[in-house]
Enzyme design. Sequence first.
Site, PDB file in Angstrom:
ATOM      1  N   GLN A   3       2.852  10.071   1.638  1.00 42.95           N
ATOM      2  CA  GLN A   3       4.155   9.408   1.821  1.00 42.95           C
ATOM      3  C   GLN A   3       5.163   9.769   0.735  1.00 42.95           C
ATOM      4  O   GLN A   3       6.360   9.571   0.902  1.00 42.95           O
ATOM      5  CB  GLN A   3       3.986   7.880   1.850  1.00 42.95           C
ATOM      6  CG  GLN A   3       3.230   7.375   3.072  1.00 42.95           C
ATOM      7  CD  GLN A   3       3.097   5.883   3.065  1.00 42.95           C
ATOM      8  OE1 GLN A   3       2.166   5.337   2.445  1.00 42.95           O
ATOM      9  NE2 GLN A   3       4.011   5.180   3.703  1.00 42.95           N
ATOM     10  N   GLY A  46       0.852  -1.184   0.000  1.00 40.50           N
ATOM     11  CA  GLY A  46       0.000   0.000   0.000  1.00 40.50           C
ATOM     12  C   GLY A  46       0.881   1.225   0.000  1.00 40.50           C
ATOM     13  O   GLY A  46       2.061   1.155   0.368  1.00 40.50           O
ATOM     14  N   CYS A  59       5.473   0.124   8.212  1.00 38.41           N
ATOM     15  CA  CYS A  59       5.141   1.292   7.381  1.00 38.41           C
ATOM     16  C   CYS A  59       6.387   1.678   6.596  1.00 38.41           C
ATOM     17  O   CYS A  59       7.487   1.722   7.153  1.00 38.41           O
ATOM     18  CB  CYS A  59       4.705   2.461   8.273  1.00 38.41           C
ATOM     19  SG  CYS A  59       4.264   3.939   7.330  1.00 38.41           S
ATOM     20  N   LEU A  60       6.184   1.963   5.325  1.00 41.65           N
ATOM     21  CA  LEU A  60       7.345   2.327   4.490  1.00 41.65           C
ATOM     22  C   LEU A  60       7.965   3.643   4.945  1.00 41.65           C
ATOM     23  O   LEU A  60       9.093   3.945   4.607  1.00 41.65           O
ATOM     24  CB  LEU A  60       6.903   2.411   3.018  1.00 41.65           C
ATOM     25  CG  LEU A  60       6.400   1.081   2.447  1.00 41.65           C
ATOM     26  CD1 LEU A  60       5.856   1.269   1.044  1.00 41.65           C
ATOM     27  CD2 LEU A  60       7.472   0.010   2.479  1.00 41.65           C
ATOM     28  N   HIS A  87      -4.838   1.497   7.298  1.00 39.73           N
ATOM     29  CA  HIS A  87      -3.491   2.054   7.454  1.00 39.73           C
ATOM     30  C   HIS A  87      -3.278   3.194   6.454  1.00 39.73           C
ATOM     31  O   HIS A  87      -2.725   4.236   6.794  1.00 39.73           O
ATOM     32  CB  HIS A  87      -2.461   0.936   7.230  1.00 39.73           C
ATOM     33  CG  HIS A  87      -1.036   1.385   7.314  1.00 39.73           C
ATOM     34  ND1 HIS A  87      -0.197   1.043   8.344  1.00 39.73           N
ATOM     35  CD2 HIS A  87      -0.300   2.159   6.483  1.00 39.73           C
ATOM     36  CE1 HIS A  87       0.997   1.603   8.143  1.00 39.73           C
ATOM     37  NE2 HIS A  87       0.962   2.274   7.022  1.00 39.73           N
ATOM     38  N   GLU A  88      -3.763   2.978   5.195  1.00 42.86           N
ATOM     39  CA  GLU A  88      -3.548   4.010   4.167  1.00 42.86           C
ATOM     40  C   GLU A  88      -4.437   5.223   4.399  1.00 42.86           C
ATOM     41  O   GLU A  88      -4.003   6.365   4.234  1.00 42.86           O
ATOM     42  CB  GLU A  88      -3.807   3.430   2.770  1.00 42.86           C
ATOM     43  CG  GLU A  88      -2.921   2.250   2.380  1.00 42.86           C
ATOM     44  CD  GLU A  88      -1.447   2.490   2.626  1.00 42.86           C
ATOM     45  OE1 GLU A  88      -0.737   1.498   2.858  1.00 42.86           O
ATOM     46  OE2 GLU A  88      -1.003   3.650   2.640  1.00 42.86           O
ATOM     47  N   HIS A 119      -2.993   7.537   6.812  1.00 41.65           N
ATOM     48  CA  HIS A 119      -1.962   8.412   6.234  1.00 41.65           C
ATOM     49  C   HIS A 119      -2.574   9.700   5.673  1.00 41.65           C
ATOM     50  O   HIS A 119      -1.984  10.761   5.735  1.00 41.65           O
ATOM     51  CB  HIS A 119      -1.200   7.716   5.099  1.00 41.65           C
ATOM     52  CG  HIS A 119      -0.038   6.865   5.538  1.00 41.65           C
ATOM     53  ND1 HIS A 119       1.040   7.368   6.239  1.00 41.65           N
ATOM     54  CD2 HIS A 119       0.201   5.547   5.365  1.00 41.65           C
ATOM     55  CE1 HIS A 119       1.895   6.383   6.490  1.00 41.65           C
ATOM     56  NE2 HIS A 119       1.417   5.263   5.966  1.00 41.65           N
TER      57      HIS A 119
HETATM   58  O1  K2U Z   1       1.538   2.499   3.935  1.00 40.00           O
HETATM   59  C1  K2U Z   1       2.618   1.890   3.978  1.00 40.00           C
HETATM   60  O2  K2U Z   1       3.594   2.337   4.576  1.00 40.00           O
HETATM   61  C2  K2U Z   1       2.730   0.503   3.344  1.00 40.00           C
HETATM   62  C3  K2U Z   1       2.354  -0.486   4.407  1.00 40.00           C
HETATM   63  C4  K2U Z   1       0.962  -0.943   4.159  1.00 40.00           C
HETATM   64  C5  K2U Z   1       0.468  -1.855   5.253  1.00 40.00           C
HETATM   65  C6  K2U Z   1       0.837  -1.699   6.584  1.00 40.00           C
HETATM   66  C7  K2U Z   1       0.310  -2.558   7.543  1.00 40.00           C
HETATM   67  C8  K2U Z   1      -0.559  -3.567   7.194  1.00 40.00           C
HETATM   68  C9  K2U Z   1      -0.911  -3.709   5.876  1.00 40.00           C
HETATM   69  C10 K2U Z   1      -0.385  -2.856   4.908  1.00 40.00           C
HETATM   70  C11 K2U Z   1       3.341  -1.644   4.473  1.00 40.00           C
HETATM   71  O3  K2U Z   1       4.586  -1.217   4.853  1.00 40.00           O
HETATM   72  S1  K2U Z   1       3.592  -2.493   2.997  1.00 40.00           S
HETATM   73  C12 K2U Z   1       4.688  -3.732   3.628  1.00 40.00           C
HETATM   74  C13 K2U Z   1       3.894  -4.920   4.063  1.00 40.00           C
HETATM   75  C14 K2U Z   1       3.988  -6.040   3.277  1.00 40.00           C
HETATM   76  C15 K2U Z   1       3.220  -7.144   3.604  1.00 40.00           C
HETATM   77  C16 K2U Z   1       2.361  -7.141   4.712  1.00 40.00           C
HETATM   78  C17 K2U Z   1       2.281  -6.004   5.502  1.00 40.00           C
HETATM   79  C18 K2U Z   1       3.058  -4.881   5.185  1.00 40.00           C
HETATM   80 ZN    ZN Z   2       2.384   3.460   6.187  1.00 40.02          ZN
END
Ligand code: K2U
Ligand code: ZN
Length: 180
Positions: free
Chosen positions: A60, A55, A102-103, A144-145, A148
């Site tokens: 971001q 996501g 979170c990225l 989560h998105e 943001h």
């Molecule tokens: O928004 C972001 O920073 C990307 C997030 C999205 C996300 C966070 C928590 C739970 C679900 C999605 C992640 O860093 S993407 C990395 C990731 C990969 C597989 C599973 C969970 C998170």
């Molecule tokens: Zn995030």
Amino acid sequence: MPAPAMTENSTLPILFAPDKRLRLTARPIGDADGDMVRALAPKMLATMYAAPGIGLAAPQIGEGLRLIVLDIQPEEKPEPLVLVNPEIIAESAEAATREEGCLSLPGQYADVTRPARVKLRYLDLMGTKREIEGDGLLSACLQHEIDHLDGVLFVDHLSALKRNMILRKLAKDLKSQQRG
Ligand code: K2U
Ligand code: ZN
């Protein structure tokens, strides 16, 4: 003019906490923004896949717009989703806890509790009203998105102690990187 590919190879720099732009509330996308959003979405998808992530929200990559992209499908059959002005219109009373990352907070992970299921209303890239419902990973990712877009990070759902530990570690890591 060839139709823009859903993703391009040009990725964008992802902002890291404690960057203040991650704490702003993003503005709704208007009709006038159509071309810019249709140009930005593929770049956000390319950035997300390259991270890798499942996501990414426009704040971001430094754009204060209510735009998120996600793809929780495994690599073999990517299913990119682009949500414009997404709103949660229903959420379950039942909660679910899942480890989140979170990225924008690299290397930090913690258990976050959220409603187990959510229903969203949004516009797709052509301006058509759509709805999406999710549970499990999709539900966590959508929430989560959307957080943001309101300047909320997953650490804001933790205890003050845990949140401060994570934010202090990130600020320290960032300083040591800047010192080189
Ligand atoms: O928004 C972001 O920073 C990307 C997030 C999205 C996300 C966070 C928590 C739970 C679900 C999605 C992640 O860093 S993407 C990395 C990731 C990969 C597989 C599973 C969970 C998170
Ligand atoms: Zn995030």
